[in-house]
Design a protein around this motif. Structure first.
Motif, mmCIF file in Angstrom:
data_model
loop_
_atom_site.group_PDB
_atom_site.id
_atom_site.type_symbol
_atom_site.label_atom_id
_atom_site.label_comp_id
_atom_site.label_asym_id
_atom_site.label_seq_id
_atom_site.Cartn_x
_atom_site.Cartn_y
_atom_site.Cartn_z
ATOM 1 N N ARG A 1 40.681 43.819 37.641
ATOM 2 C CA ARG A 1 40.002 43.826 36.336
ATOM 3 C C ARG A 1 41.027 43.720 35.201
ATOM 4 N NH1 ARG A 1 36.329 42.230 33.230
ATOM 5 N NH2 ARG A 1 35.641 43.655 31.602
ATOM 6 N N CYS B 1 40.858 48.778 37.498
ATOM 7 C CA CYS B 1 41.648 48.450 38.679
ATOM 8 C C CYS B 1 42.551 47.263 38.366
ATOM 9 C CB CYS B 1 40.714 48.094 39.830
ATOM 10 S SG CYS B 1 39.722 46.646 39.457
ATOM 11 N N ARG B 2 43.371 46.855 39.338
ATOM 12 C CA ARG B 2 44.325 45.788 39.049
ATOM 13 C C ARG B 2 43.636 44.449 38.772
ATOM 14 N NH1 ARG B 2 48.311 43.910 43.439
ATOM 15 N NH2 ARG B 2 46.745 45.102 44.340
ATOM 16 N N CYS C 1 38.400 49.914 43.767
ATOM 17 C CA CYS C 1 37.723 48.622 43.618
ATOM 18 C C CYS C 1 37.682 47.956 44.981
ATOM 19 C CB CYS C 1 38.493 47.756 42.624
ATOM 20 S SG CYS C 1 38.031 46.013 42.671
ATOM 21 N N LYS D 1 37.286 44.860 45.551
ATOM 22 C CA LYS D 1 37.874 43.519 45.549
ATOM 23 C C LYS D 1 39.384 43.592 45.737
ATOM 24 C CE LYS D 1 34.496 41.607 42.408
ATOM 25 N NZ LYS D 1 34.451 41.740 40.962
ATOM 26 N N CYS D 2 40.048 44.410 44.897
ATOM 27 C CA CYS D 2 41.516 44.421 44.975
ATOM 28 C C CYS D 2 42.029 45.668 45.688
ATOM 29 C CB CYS D 2 42.123 44.315 43.578
ATOM 30 S SG CYS D 2 41.768 45.727 42.523
HETATM 31 ZN ZN LIG Z 1 39.710 45.249 41.350
#
Ligand SMILES: [Zn+2]
Ligand SMILES: Nc1ncnc2c1ncn2[C@@H]1O[C@H](COP(=O)(O)OP(=O)(O)O)[C@@H](O)[C@H]1O
Ligand SMILES: [Mg+2]
Length: 283
Positions: A63, A60-61, A36, A38-39
């Protein structure tokens, strides 16, 4: 170090993965796993099964955290809806819905503190079946404090029934039938039952019989009962009429007396109304 897998290979190994990377939200890591953006945590894990490499997709974390938050939020909304439903069903008089400890002017600080404590320690009250007998002059705030307890407990997910005795016997409806059983069940099992203005009704034998049935159902369930009354303790104890005596005995046995003192608020409220009327009408 294994070679990064190409998209074709990933689609073959993991059928759920359609390879639709949009180039913004995810990227292919050096280890060949999808990440991901984002994270920057992986959205896949690799397992070795029988010498074959297997990719399994997951969130992912960030989400996972978002899904958690949404679930919590949904749970909170469901609880709020239930509280509203229970308040509408359980507290007969709509004015009671607004009686909260937050709005309590604590004109009788002892009574206010005692009622707050009662709500705070409701677990042990429920366990012991201990209720309150809130008495005092007309208009001193007995109903307000009882309803404040009701609302505090409703917010904690308790089922509270607050009504007058005639109101409850009206809910019981006809002599037989499912409706009656339904309400008798609720009267017995509600976490808290509050009878407002206990003792003002001087009814027929039939009404007394109904009232006794309500109080006795509660008594036998050994769950807490709060009553508010304009009668004094001695009036309650010296009740001559046998049918009323039976009622009062049960109440006194289960309910701790709590006096609400102080002058009636009603004249003040009336004065406020007159003053406003005076303003409107030009003094
Ligand atoms: Zn993420
Ligand atoms: N603790 C309180 N804080 C603010 N307003 C109150 C409080 N107690 C009572 N009132 C207001 O005073 C009026 C009379 O109170 P109520 O609880 O009906 O008296 P009682 O049941 O003792 O006859 C109501 O309009 C109520 O809203
Ligand atoms: Mg009252």
């Amino acid at each position: 170090m294994t070679e990064p897998m190409n998209l074709k290979e990933m689609i073959r190994l993991f059928p759920g993965f359609d390879g639709a990377t949009d180039g913004r939200d995810e990227y292919l890591g050096e280890d060949g796993l999808l990440y991901c953006s984002k994270c920057r945590t992986p959205k896949q894990s690799r397992f070795e099964v029988g010498g074959e490499s297997l990719l399994v997709g997951h969130v992912c974390r960030c989400r996972a955290e978002q899904l958690d938050r949404e679930e919590q939020e949904e749970k909170r909304r469901r609880q709020q809806r239930r509280v509203q439903l229970w308040r509408a069903e359980g507290l007969r008089d709509a004015r009671w819905h607004a009686h909260r400890f937050e709005g309590d002017d604590r004109r009788d600080p002892n009574a206010s503190a005692a009622c707050r404590r009662y709500a705070e320690r409701f677990d042990s009250m429920l366990e012991s079946g201990c209720g309150l007998l809130i008495y005092g002059q007309v208009g001193c705030g007995k109903t307000y404090l009882a309803a404040a307890i009701a609302n505090a407990l409703l917010e904690e997910g308790r089922y509270v029934l607050m009504d007058t005795l005639p109101g409850l016997t009206a809910r019981l409806g006809a002599n037989f039938g499912a409706e009656r059983e339904h309400w008798l069940g609720k009267i017995a099992r509600a976490h808290l039952l509050i009878l407002d203005d206990f003792g003002v009704e001087r009814g027929t034998d039939y009404a007394m019989e109904q009232a006794y049935e309500v109080v006795n159902a509660r008594y036998r369930a050994a769950r807490p009962l709060i009553v508010t009354t304009n009668l004094s303790l001695s009036q309650l104890m010296q009740e001559q009429d046998l049918a009323r005596r039976r009622l009062c005995d049960r109440v006194r046995e289960r309910c701790l007396p709590l006096c609400v003192s102080g002058p009636s608020r009603r004249p003040q409220i009336a004065r406020g109304l007159w003053e406003r009327a005076g303003d409107v009408m030009g003094g």
